[in-house]
Write an enzyme that holds these catalytic residues in place. Structure first.
Site, PDB file in Angstrom:
ATOM      1  N   ASN A  11       0.883  -1.170   0.000  1.00 53.82           N
ATOM      2  CA  ASN A  11       0.000   0.000   0.000  1.00 53.82           C
ATOM      3  C   ASN A  11       0.921   1.222   0.000  1.00 53.82           C
ATOM      4  O   ASN A  11       1.440   1.616   1.039  1.00 53.82           O
ATOM      5  CB  ASN A  11      -0.881  -0.039   1.235  1.00 53.82           C
ATOM      6  N   ASN A  62      -6.182  10.489  -1.023  1.00 54.77           N
ATOM      7  CA  ASN A  62      -6.293   9.371  -1.950  1.00 54.77           C
ATOM      8  C   ASN A  62      -5.804   9.771  -3.333  1.00 54.77           C
ATOM      9  O   ASN A  62      -5.577  10.948  -3.628  1.00 54.77           O
ATOM     10  CB  ASN A  62      -7.745   8.899  -2.026  1.00 54.77           C
ATOM     11  N   CYS A  71      -5.173   6.038   7.564  1.00 54.74           N
ATOM     12  CA  CYS A  71      -4.589   4.976   6.748  1.00 54.74           C
ATOM     13  C   CYS A  71      -3.662   4.159   7.640  1.00 54.74           C
ATOM     14  O   CYS A  71      -2.644   4.672   8.115  1.00 54.74           O
ATOM     15  CB  CYS A  71      -3.825   5.560   5.561  1.00 54.74           C
ATOM     16  N   HIS A 162     -15.947   1.118   6.469  1.00 51.59           N
ATOM     17  CA  HIS A 162     -15.665  -0.153   5.817  1.00 51.59           C
ATOM     18  C   HIS A 162     -16.911  -1.020   5.747  1.00 51.59           C
ATOM     19  O   HIS A 162     -17.721  -1.042   6.674  1.00 51.59           O
ATOM     20  CB  HIS A 162     -14.570  -0.917   6.568  1.00 51.59           C
ATOM     21  N   ASN A 194     -15.068   1.802   1.800  1.00 52.38           N
ATOM     22  CA  ASN A 194     -14.004   0.852   1.490  1.00 52.38           C
ATOM     23  C   ASN A 194     -14.592  -0.542   1.666  1.00 52.38           C
ATOM     24  O   ASN A 194     -15.191  -0.827   2.704  1.00 52.38           O
ATOM     25  CB  ASN A 194     -12.819   1.032   2.443  1.00 52.38           C
ATOM     26  N   GLU A 212     -10.658   0.317  -2.286  1.00 48.07           N
ATOM     27  CA  GLU A 212     -10.654   1.520  -1.456  1.00 48.07           C
ATOM     28  C   GLU A 212     -11.316   2.677  -2.198  1.00 48.07           C
ATOM     29  O   GLU A 212     -11.052   2.900  -3.383  1.00 48.07           O
ATOM     30  CB  GLU A 212      -9.223   1.901  -1.088  1.00 48.07           C
ATOM     31  N   ARG A 213     -12.163   3.391  -1.471  1.00 44.49           N
ATOM     32  CA  ARG A 213     -12.801   4.563  -2.070  1.00 44.49           C
ATOM     33  C   ARG A 213     -11.721   5.556  -2.467  1.00 44.49           C
ATOM     34  O   ARG A 213     -10.802   5.853  -1.709  1.00 44.49           O
ATOM     35  CB  ARG A 213     -13.797   5.204  -1.092  1.00 44.49           C
ATOM     36  N   CYS A 221      -4.713  -2.710   2.950  1.00 43.87           N
ATOM     37  CA  CYS A 221      -5.411  -1.622   3.648  1.00 43.87           C
ATOM     38  C   CYS A 221      -5.400  -1.952   5.131  1.00 43.87           C
ATOM     39  O   CYS A 221      -6.022  -2.933   5.555  1.00 43.87           O
ATOM     40  CB  CYS A 221      -6.840  -1.479   3.136  1.00 43.87           C
ATOM     41  N   THR A 223      -6.542  -0.183   7.896  1.00 44.70           N
ATOM     42  CA  THR A 223      -7.819  -0.027   8.595  1.00 44.70           C
ATOM     43  C   THR A 223      -8.808  -1.090   8.130  1.00 44.70           C
ATOM     44  O   THR A 223      -9.632  -1.575   8.907  1.00 44.70           O
ATOM     45  CB  THR A 223      -8.417   1.375   8.368  1.00 44.70           C
ATOM     46  N   GLY A 224      -8.702  -1.481   6.841  1.00 44.96           N
ATOM     47  CA  GLY A 224      -9.571  -2.533   6.329  1.00 44.96           C
ATOM     48  C   GLY A 224      -9.291  -3.879   6.967  1.00 44.96           C
ATOM     49  O   GLY A 224     -10.221  -4.656   7.256  1.00 44.96           O
TER      50      GLY A 224
END
Length: 283
Positions: A11, A62, A71, A162, A194, A212-213, A221, A223-224
């Site tokens: 990432n 982004n 992030c 998310h 996301n 991801e948006r 990701c 946080t994902g």
């Protein structure tokens, strides 16, 4: 503009030290540098700035120029940057983000940061605070219709929103380029979303791909991965410590439930330092 290209398990972002550099239009700069043909090539832009309430401030944009709240992979790289480039000698630091102040523990090997453990804070599960449009106190395992097909949605915010989808189908076979935008821009997600597509491999391991948006599919990701672990624990699918396997590598996630914080541990990598001349009108 001086910059450093860094990534957290693939990432990747362009990092700018705003103790020394001034960025007037970070949205425009992010769109320019993120382009993988005409710019540096990245999932976005992260600015490292002074903070009045923490050791440092992180501003994240982004690839489409939109600003993100947080992030997880990016903040690990911020920790590596500020230590490796001599902005701090502390191995426990705080970083101000739009999702609040995050606390990070740095593991040092041969004088450089090798691993970073991040206290990501408690997950937000109240639908309107994520935000997702759903009835009840939580949007956990609730139906979501996309393009005529019904999925079971799990809404979690880790500072940004998310939607976690557990699937029997091997997520490695999914056509995310066609699926992702329909989730990202679904009417039930007021600030876009996301989306994590997840296989449960065993009670300690998850496989995940993410759309991801504002950036599309990314290799990872943070946080994902945290949101995915939280959703899996709430659904009784895994234990409280899990490895989340992403396209770019693995993250270790721990959550003890309720209001406990989520802890994420993973690597951070410096790719190269550079100088880029921005086009006229972008600064």
């Amino acid at each position: 503009m001086k910059f450093t290209k860094m990534h957290g398990i693939g990432n990747d972002y362009v990092y700018v030290n705003c103790f020394n550099e001034t960025i007037k239009d970070p949205s425009a700069v992010s769109k320019y540098v993120s382009d993988r043909h005409f710019g540096v090539g990245s999932d976005g832009l992260i600015l490292i700035k002074p903070s009045k309430v923490a050791d440092f401030q992180m501003d994240m944009y982004n690839a489409d120029g939109s600003q993100g709240e947080m992030c997880g992979n990016g903040i690990r790289c911020v920790a590596k940057y500020v230590y490796d480039y001599g902005l701090t000698d502390k191995t426990n630091i705080s970083v101000e983000t739009l999702a609040g102040i995050k606390h990070l523990d740095l593991t040092i090997e041969n004088g450089k940061v090798a691993l970073v453990k991040v206290n990501m804070g408690s997950p937000e599960l109240v639908p309107e605070k994520i935000p997702v449009v759903a009835e009840g106190e939580r949007a956990i395992d609730v139906p979501l219709e996309v393009k005529g097909k019904t999925y079971q949605m799990n809404g979690v915010s880790m500072g940004n929103p998310h939607c976690v989808i557990f699937m029997e189908e091997d997520v490695r076979e999914l056509d995310l380029e066609s699926m992702g935008p329909d989730f990202e821009n679904h009417k039930r997600f007021p600030k876009r979303i996301n989306t994590e597509f997840v296989n449960v491999l065993d009670e300690n391991t998850l496989r995940m791909r993410v759309w991801e948006r504002g950036s599309g599919e990314t290799l990872a990701c943070g946080t994902g991965a945290c949101a995915t672990a939280v959703a899996a624990i709430l659904n009784g699918l895994v234990q409280k410590e899990v490895t989340v396997k992403l396209l770019g590598g693995d993250l270790k996630i721990q959550w003890n439930g309720s209001d406990a914080p989520v802890y994420m541990t993973g690597p951070a990598t410096t790719v190269f330092d550079g100088i880029i001349t921005l086009p006229e009108g972008i600064e």
